[in-house]
Motif scaffolding. Structure first.
Motif, PDB file in Angstrom:
ATOM      1  N   GLY A  33       0.825  -1.206   0.000  1.00 36.93           N
ATOM      2  CA  GLY A  33       0.000   0.000   0.000  1.00 36.93           C
ATOM      3  C   GLY A  33       0.854   1.249   0.000  1.00 36.93           C
ATOM      4  O   GLY A  33       2.082   1.185   0.063  1.00 36.93           O
ATOM      5  N   ASP A  34       0.184   2.383  -0.049  1.00 30.91           N
ATOM      6  CA  ASP A  34       0.874   3.663  -0.131  1.00 30.91           C
ATOM      7  C   ASP A  34       1.748   3.944   1.094  1.00 30.91           C
ATOM      8  O   ASP A  34       2.827   4.521   0.970  1.00 30.91           O
ATOM      9  CB  ASP A  34      -0.132   4.807  -0.294  1.00 30.91           C
ATOM     10  N   ALA A  35       1.288   3.541   2.284  1.00 28.24           N
ATOM     11  CA  ALA A  35       2.065   3.830   3.497  1.00 28.24           C
ATOM     12  C   ALA A  35       3.451   3.191   3.419  1.00 28.24           C
ATOM     13  O   ALA A  35       4.463   3.844   3.679  1.00 28.24           O
ATOM     14  CB  ALA A  35       1.321   3.342   4.747  1.00 28.24           C
ATOM     15  N   CYS A  36       3.508   1.932   3.023  1.00 28.61           N
ATOM     16  CA  CYS A  36       4.798   1.244   2.893  1.00 28.61           C
ATOM     17  C   CYS A  36       5.620   1.829   1.740  1.00 28.61           C
ATOM     18  O   CYS A  36       6.819   2.051   1.874  1.00 28.61           O
ATOM     19  CB  CYS A  36       4.590  -0.251   2.674  1.00 28.61           C
ATOM     20  N   GLY A  42       4.806  10.195   8.518  1.00 25.91           N
ATOM     21  CA  GLY A  42       3.844  10.446   9.585  1.00 25.91           C
ATOM     22  C   GLY A  42       3.675   9.271  10.524  1.00 25.91           C
ATOM     23  O   GLY A  42       2.828   9.298  11.405  1.00 25.91           O
ATOM     24  N   GLY A  43       4.447   8.199  10.333  1.00 27.15           N
ATOM     25  CA  GLY A  43       4.395   7.060  11.239  1.00 27.15           C
ATOM     26  C   GLY A  43       3.219   6.131  11.051  1.00 27.15           C
ATOM     27  O   GLY A  43       2.964   5.280  11.883  1.00 27.15           O
ATOM     28  N   SER A  44       2.480   6.290   9.950  1.00 28.24           N
ATOM     29  CA  SER A  44       1.316   5.430   9.735  1.00 28.24           C
ATOM     30  C   SER A  44       1.730   4.045   9.272  1.00 28.24           C
ATOM     31  O   SER A  44       2.662   3.901   8.480  1.00 28.24           O
ATOM     32  CB  SER A  44       0.392   6.060   8.695  1.00 28.24           C
ATOM     33  N   GLY A  45       1.041   3.026   9.793  1.00 29.39           N
ATOM     34  CA  GLY A  45       1.272   1.661   9.344  1.00 29.39           C
ATOM     35  C   GLY A  45       0.434   1.363   8.110  1.00 29.39           C
ATOM     36  O   GLY A  45      -0.314   2.222   7.634  1.00 29.39           O
ATOM     37  N   GLY A  52       1.858  -4.999  12.044  1.00 30.53           N
ATOM     38  CA  GLY A  52       2.155  -3.828  12.863  1.00 30.53           C
ATOM     39  C   GLY A  52       3.304  -3.000  12.331  1.00 30.53           C
ATOM     40  O   GLY A  52       4.024  -2.354  13.104  1.00 30.53           O
ATOM     41  N   CYS A  53       3.506  -3.012  11.021  1.00 34.01           N
ATOM     42  CA  CYS A  53       4.667  -2.301  10.474  1.00 34.01           C
ATOM     43  C   CYS A  53       4.533  -0.787  10.596  1.00 34.01           C
ATOM     44  O   CYS A  53       3.444  -0.232  10.563  1.00 34.01           O
ATOM     45  CB  CYS A  53       4.890  -2.678   9.015  1.00 34.01           C
ATOM     46  N   HIS A  54       5.647  -0.142  10.771  1.00 33.92           N
ATOM     47  CA  HIS A  54       5.762   1.319  10.776  1.00 33.92           C
ATOM     48  C   HIS A  54       7.247   1.631  10.842  1.00 33.92           C
ATOM     49  O   HIS A  54       8.062   0.766  11.145  1.00 33.92           O
ATOM     50  CB  HIS A  54       5.018   1.941  11.957  1.00 33.92           C
ATOM     51  N   SER A  55       7.583   2.862  10.547  1.00 36.81           N
ATOM     52  CA  SER A  55       9.008   3.195  10.595  1.00 36.81           C
ATOM     53  C   SER A  55       9.361   3.842  11.912  1.00 36.81           C
ATOM     54  O   SER A  55       8.505   4.179  12.691  1.00 36.81           O
ATOM     55  CB  SER A  55       9.373   4.128   9.458  1.00 36.81           C
TER      56      SER A  55
END
Length: 55
Positions: A33-36, A42-45, A52-55
């Motif tokens: 998806g766009d977040a990845c 912005g820290g969105s998964g 539970g991925c996020h940076s």
């Protein structure tokens, strides 16, 4: 010959498996998806159940 149709999202923290027909392609890599694909600005998964991925 085997054709790959699914692979793990290119985000290192992500657990999602993406169908290459539906993947968000960026820099030759497949994302779920766009977040990845955008590096979790912005820290969105990714928001997919169980991931539970996020940076």
């Amino acid at each position: 010959m085997t054709t790959v149709t699914q692979m793990k999202c290119a985000c290192s923290d992500c657990l999602c498996i993406v169908n290459l027909n539906d993947a968000i392609m960026k820099d030759g890599k497949a994302y779920c998806g766009d977040a990845c694909a955008n590096g979790h600005t912005g820290g969105s998964g990714c928001g997919h159940t169980g991931c539970g991925c996020h940076s």
